[in-house]
Every structure is written in C-alpha cells, then in structure tokens.
Design an enzyme around this catalytic site. Structure first.
Site, PDB file in Angstrom:
ATOM      1  N   HIS A  22       0.675  -1.329   0.332  1.00 48.18           N
ATOM      2  CA  HIS A  22      -0.051  -0.010   0.096  1.00 48.18           C
ATOM      3  C   HIS A  22       0.849   1.300  -0.060  1.00 48.18           C
ATOM      4  O   HIS A  22       1.594   1.554   0.809  1.00 48.18           O
ATOM      5  CB  HIS A  22      -0.864   0.049   1.348  1.00 48.18           C
ATOM      6  CG  HIS A  22      -1.875   1.186   1.545  1.00 48.18           C
ATOM      7  ND1 HIS A  22      -1.866   1.872   2.441  1.00 48.18           N
ATOM      8  CD2 HIS A  22      -2.314   2.003   0.531  1.00 48.18           C
ATOM      9  CE1 HIS A  22      -2.909   2.864   2.226  1.00 48.18           C
ATOM     10  NE2 HIS A  22      -3.132   2.829   1.118  1.00 48.18           N
ATOM     11  N   ASP A  30       6.533   5.433 -21.215  1.00 48.88           N
ATOM     12  CA  ASP A  30       6.457   5.595 -22.736  1.00 48.88           C
ATOM     13  C   ASP A  30       8.058   5.017 -23.322  1.00 48.88           C
ATOM     14  O   ASP A  30       8.969   4.901 -22.538  1.00 48.88           O
ATOM     15  CB  ASP A  30       5.882   6.707 -23.444  1.00 48.88           C
ATOM     16  CG  ASP A  30       6.762   7.936 -23.387  1.00 48.88           C
ATOM     17  OD1 ASP A  30       7.826   7.779 -22.909  1.00 48.88           O
ATOM     18  OD2 ASP A  30       5.992   9.126 -23.430  1.00 48.88           O
ATOM     19  N   ARG A 110       7.441  18.047 -15.238  1.00 49.55           N
ATOM     20  CA  ARG A 110       8.340  16.953 -15.773  1.00 49.55           C
ATOM     21  C   ARG A 110       9.473  16.682 -14.758  1.00 49.55           C
ATOM     22  O   ARG A 110       9.450  15.477 -14.603  1.00 49.55           O
ATOM     23  CB  ARG A 110       8.794  17.882 -17.232  1.00 49.55           C
ATOM     24  CG  ARG A 110       9.808  16.536 -17.762  1.00 49.55           C
ATOM     25  CD  ARG A 110      10.569  17.502 -19.018  1.00 49.55           C
ATOM     26  NE  ARG A 110      11.591  16.721 -19.575  1.00 49.55           N
ATOM     27  CZ  ARG A 110      12.488  17.056 -19.818  1.00 49.55           C
ATOM     28  NH1 ARG A 110      12.734  18.210 -20.330  1.00 49.55           N
ATOM     29  NH2 ARG A 110      13.615  15.991 -20.635  1.00 49.55           N
ATOM     30  N   TYR A 132       4.161  12.007 -23.966  1.00 49.08           N
ATOM     31  CA  TYR A 132       3.413  12.000 -22.694  1.00 49.08           C
ATOM     32  C   TYR A 132       2.635  11.039 -22.533  1.00 49.08           C
ATOM     33  O   TYR A 132       1.501  10.933 -21.801  1.00 49.08           O
ATOM     34  CB  TYR A 132       2.546  13.327 -22.921  1.00 49.08           C
ATOM     35  CG  TYR A 132       3.681  14.789 -22.737  1.00 49.08           C
ATOM     36  CD1 TYR A 132       3.956  15.168 -21.807  1.00 49.08           C
ATOM     37  CD2 TYR A 132       3.684  15.356 -23.917  1.00 49.08           C
ATOM     38  CE1 TYR A 132       4.445  16.323 -21.931  1.00 49.08           C
ATOM     39  CE2 TYR A 132       4.431  16.431 -24.088  1.00 49.08           C
ATOM     40  CZ  TYR A 132       4.986  16.963 -22.948  1.00 49.08           C
ATOM     41  OH  TYR A 132       5.705  17.972 -23.079  1.00 49.08           O
ATOM     42  N   GLY A 133       2.957   9.589 -22.637  1.00 48.68           N
ATOM     43  CA  GLY A 133       2.435   8.311 -22.572  1.00 48.68           C
ATOM     44  C   GLY A 133       2.896   7.872 -21.301  1.00 48.68           C
ATOM     45  O   GLY A 133       2.862   6.553 -21.199  1.00 48.68           O
TER      46      GLY A 133
END
Length: 143
Positions: A22, A30, A110, A132-133
């Site tokens: 947890h 990406d 970023r 931006y994946g």
C-alpha cells in the site's frame, strides 16, 4: 498460465505487482522515458503501449483510496505543441476502475515527475510511441 491474468502481464510483472505494498508507486513509461537509468526495478513490456498496459494492470491492482490523486501524468512542457490525446485515453482507463473518475488524476511538472519516478517501487518500460504516455500509479489496499 493462470485464469484471469491478462496475457500482457508477464510473470516478472505479476511478481512485482504482488510484492508491492500500500502506497508504493509504479511507473508506466513510454518509449522515450529514461526507464533504465531511473528504475530500482525495471520490467520490460516491449510491443505494448501505455494504455493497454495500464488497463491490464488495473484489472489486478487497486488504486490508493487514501490519497486524493493516485494517478500522476506528466504535465505538458510549456511551449511544447505535442498532441496529448493519449492522456485522455489514460484517464478513460482510470475512469473504468476508480469511482473518482478524472479526479483521481493529477498533472506533475516534468522534473518533479522524474523525481517521483526515481522513488517508485518499479518502472514498467513500454514501447508507447505517443508523447506524454508516461504515468505513475499508487497502489491501494484489497478490501
């Protein structure tokens, strides 16, 4: 083979998902994400995109209900004209699994995103080609 485990979840990824506790973070990167240089534990998921990997993982992985936003996306860099439709696709997958829907998703600058990624339990490197994946998900509890 096991029943109910999506095919793109490798034995190595299944082990990592099971080990996580947890509050642990998992990065789905990406093809441009500096996964190898930032990972404590690196899992390759070549041939798959971020959205499909996220969908498969969330079939097994509870998102943290005790934080406001258990999903982090990289904020668009100012001046970047990249198309970020993939982030909408990611949010749609999150909406399938979390009742908070898009409110479960935050945007992170970023370099703050990279710092958060360096502290993650593991990084899953995909071959997602859309910019931006990348995303970070925080593990919740099984009730």
């Amino acid at each position: 083979m096991l029943k109910g485990i999506p095919d793109l979840i490798s034995p190595e990824l299944l082990k990592i998902l099971h080990e996580m506790g947890h509050g642990d973070d998992l990065v789905i990167g990406d093809c441009n994400f500096p996964a190898a240089s930032n990972a404590k534990r690196l899992i390759r998921c070549d041939g798959h995109g971020s959205v499909d990997v996220l969908d498969a993982i969330l079939k097994l992985f509870p998102l943290d209900e005790y934080v406001e936003c258990p999903v982090s996306l990289m904020e668009l860099v100012p001046g970047d004209d990249a198309v970020t439709e993939i982030q909408d696709d990611i949010k749609n997958i999150v909406c399938k699994y979390d009742d908070r829907r898009e409110k479960a998703v935050e945007y992170v600058e970023r370099f703050d995103f990279y710092e958060k990624a360096r502290n993650a339990y593991a990084i899953v490197a995909t071959t997602e080609r859309k910019l931006y994946g990348c995303l970070i998900i925080k593990k919740g509890v099984i009730k």
